[in-house]
Motif scaffolding. Structure first.
Motif, short mmCIF file in Angstrom:
data_model
loop_
_atom_site.label_atom_id
_atom_site.label_comp_id
_atom_site.label_asym_id
_atom_site.label_seq_id
_atom_site.Cartn_x
_atom_site.Cartn_y
_atom_site.Cartn_z
N ASP A 285 0.85 -1.19 0.00
CA ASP A 285 0.00 0.00 0.00
C ASP A 285 0.88 1.24 0.00
O ASP A 285 2.12 1.14 -0.05
CB ASP A 285 -0.97 0.00 1.19
N LEU A 286 0.25 2.40 0.08
CA LEU A 286 1.01 3.65 -0.03
C LEU A 286 1.97 3.83 1.15
O LEU A 286 3.03 4.45 1.00
CB LEU A 286 0.05 4.83 -0.13
N LYS A 287 1.63 3.27 2.29
CA LYS A 287 2.54 3.35 3.44
C LYS A 287 3.83 2.59 3.14
O LYS A 287 4.93 3.06 3.47
CB LYS A 287 1.86 2.78 4.68
N GLU A 367 0.18 -3.17 -6.00
CA GLU A 367 -0.12 -1.99 -5.19
C GLU A 367 -1.62 -1.81 -5.02
O GLU A 367 -2.38 -1.78 -5.99
CB GLU A 367 0.49 -0.74 -5.84
N GLN A 368 -2.05 -1.68 -3.76
CA GLN A 368 -3.47 -1.46 -3.45
C GLN A 368 -3.76 0.03 -3.42
O GLN A 368 -2.98 0.81 -2.88
CB GLN A 368 -3.80 -2.09 -2.09
N PRO A 369 -4.89 0.46 -3.98
CA PRO A 369 -5.19 1.89 -4.01
C PRO A 369 -5.48 2.45 -2.63
O PRO A 369 -6.06 1.76 -1.77
CB PRO A 369 -6.42 1.96 -4.92
N HIS A 370 -5.09 3.69 -2.39
CA HIS A 370 -5.41 4.38 -1.15
C HIS A 370 -6.84 4.90 -1.23
O HIS A 370 -7.39 5.08 -2.32
CB HIS A 370 -4.43 5.54 -0.93
N GLU A 371 -7.47 5.13 -0.09
CA GLU A 371 -8.86 5.57 -0.07
C GLU A 371 -9.05 6.90 -0.77
O GLU A 371 -10.03 7.10 -1.51
CB GLU A 371 -9.37 5.66 1.37
N ILE A 373 -5.94 9.25 -1.52
CA ILE A 373 -4.72 9.78 -2.13
C ILE A 373 -4.41 8.99 -3.39
O ILE A 373 -4.42 7.76 -3.39
CB ILE A 373 -3.54 9.72 -1.15
N ARG A 375 -1.76 8.29 -6.64
CA ARG A 375 -0.39 8.40 -7.13
C ARG A 375 -0.42 8.81 -8.59
O ARG A 375 -1.09 8.18 -9.41
CB ARG A 375 0.32 7.07 -6.96
N MET A 384 -4.07 14.79 -3.44
CA MET A 384 -4.89 14.58 -2.25
C MET A 384 -6.01 15.60 -2.23
O MET A 384 -5.77 16.81 -2.34
CB MET A 384 -4.02 14.70 -0.99
N ILE A 404 0.01 9.84 5.45
CA ILE A 404 0.53 8.49 5.67
C ILE A 404 1.51 8.48 6.85
O ILE A 404 2.65 8.02 6.76
CB ILE A 404 1.22 7.93 4.41
#
Length: 449
Positions: A285-287, A367-371, A373, A375, A384, A404
């Motif tokens: 994930d983004l983290k 990669e899983q999408p952020h809620e 944010i 890329r 954002m 994050i």
């Protein structure tokens, strides 16, 4: 639940500047047979060969229309892939004109729109074409087609014949006449029909099974191809089942190899080829992208026999010089990676039968999408949303943002308008293998987040 497949093959082109492809029609017929087989794919298949672009567009829209959530849909496209000068992807048809790409092709944008409007939660897309800008004389676009941005989404798996810089190849003999098979689709057909893509021998070929099989097969050819998988799936869909008689034969063959397969003493050990590469998948994930992460996993692999040190002198390996073992490993994800990247761990893949030569382990990152944010396409900038209803958006001031796990104080100008972008330098994603970071863009919207 319905299992439906649409196969689109375009090998003949009215525009003479688009070279004829000999593989699509034959591949479509063979793939139709396999997918339609009740003992293998059990799909209801519609096959379209050398149709004009408007007929294909209508068929795609119809294919995704009025579906149920539990339907499993498979779309296979075999044709020339064309990029415009902005790097956007288009699929060529018989009526495609190279000087009228937008209006005479089927665009990836159109395909994505139909997929997004479809209620089916599982859609599998197989793309057998090359994405090089070489089809466009004088094209100045970068050599990237953003397939993950153009076609993927939740409940979608897109498996492509090549990576973003390679060509898709037809047969090995360019002097051959008549129909030949493309490497990618030929391996799809063979993997499903023979059950060879059932790598764990559980009687089923899933999306991940098929990708691992294709990767191992195509990377070993000359010149090599690097198939890619982009997926956001709730589960690993079953594309095909392996007939019981084939499963039984494979189990018997594997047992025979493990117990009693002798090494031919007339063949020098250096003649054995390198073992197969192994692909494992890991969600990030983004983290993880921003800060890196360490994780442990276990995989199964052929290893050199520890009892005889690979010399074939013990019953443990039955003279095959290797044994089937589970192996655990811990690795760190580098900061700044992107979904679709693969990390290569050298020399810890399969040992070849005979005990000499070992493949590599590839960790494919999904990669899983952020809620909220997003890329950007350059991979390092972030976008954002912020709400224009916030007092600080109307009057200006300092806005505190938790990015994050990193707290950022951002000065917002007064009277910010909807869709206005505020740029914060150096707060995006770190560039891979660099201390430099991209930028963060705050984008004002009316709704609250």
């Amino acid at each position: 639940m319905e299992r439906a497949a649409l196969l689109i093959a375009s090998g003949n082109y009215d525009d003479e500047s688009l070279s004829k492809l000999r593989s699509p029609s034959g591949d479509a017929a063979a793939l139709t047979e396999v997918l339609n087989d009740k003992g293998i794919g059990s799909f209801a298949v519609r096959c379209m060969v050398d149709e004009p672009h408007w007929v294909i567009s209508e068929a795609i829209e119809e294919f995704f229309h009025n579906r149920y959530r539990d339907d499993l849909l498979l779309l296979h496209i075999s044709c020339h892939g064309i990029k415009d000068r902005n790097g956007r992807l288009f699929f060529a048809t018989r009526t495609t004109r190279r000087d009228r790409i937008a209006s005479t092709t089927v665009s990836a944008d159109f395909l994505r729109a139909q997929m997004e409007g479809c209620r089916a939660r599982t859609i599998i897309v197989l793309i057998d074409c090359c994405y090089s800008g070489a089809y466009l004389a004088g094209a100045k676009a970068d050599q990237t087609v953003y397939i993950s941005e153009e076609l993927t989404g939740r409940g979608r798996a897109v498996l492509t014949a090549t990576d973003r810089l390679e060509y898709g190849y037809e047969g090995t003999d360019i002097r051959a006449f008549g129909e030949i098979s493309s490497r990618f689709t030929a391996e799809v057909i063979e993997g499903l029909r023979s059950g060879a893509a059932d790598l764990d021998q559980d009687g089923r070929v899933t999306v991940n099974d098929l990708y691992k099989y294709l990767y191992n097969r195509l990377r070993g050819m000359s010149p090599p191809q690097s198939p890619q998988l982009f997926a956001e799936l709730e589960y690993d869909p079953v594309i095909a089942t392996v007939p019981a008689e084939i499963s039984a034969m494979r189990r018997k063959s594997t047992a025979s190899e493990a117990v009693s397969a002798p090494v031919d003493p007339t063949v020098p050990l250096r003649a054995f080829r390198k073992g197969l590469d192994i692909i494992v998948f890991h969600k990030i994930d983004l983290k993880d992208v921003m800060h890196g992460d360490s994780f442990a996993f276990t995989y199964e692999v052929w290893q050199r026999c520890e009892n005889c040190d690979g010399d074939g002198s013990c019953l443990n390996c039955g003279n095959s010089r290797r044994v089937w073992r589970k192996r655990s490993i811990t690795m760190k994800i580098p900061v700044g990676v992107e979904g679709g990247m693969q990390i290569r761990l050298v020399g810890i893949g399969d040992v070849k039968h005979g005990g000499k030569g070992q493949g590599h382990l590839f960790v494919a990152l999904v990669e899983q999408p952020h809620e909220i944010i997003v890329r950007s396409k350059n991979g390092v900038d972030l976008e954002m949303p912020i709400s224009v209803s916030e007092p600080v958006a109307r009057k200006g001031g300092v806005l505190v943002i938790d990015l994050i796990g990193e707290v950022i104080n951002v000065r917002i100008p007064p009277g910010i308008d909807q869709m206005q972008r505020v740029r914060i330098r150096g707060k995006g994603v770190p560039k891979l293998k660099s201390d430099v970071r991209g930028d963060l863009y705050l984008i004002a919207y009316k709704q609250d987040f």
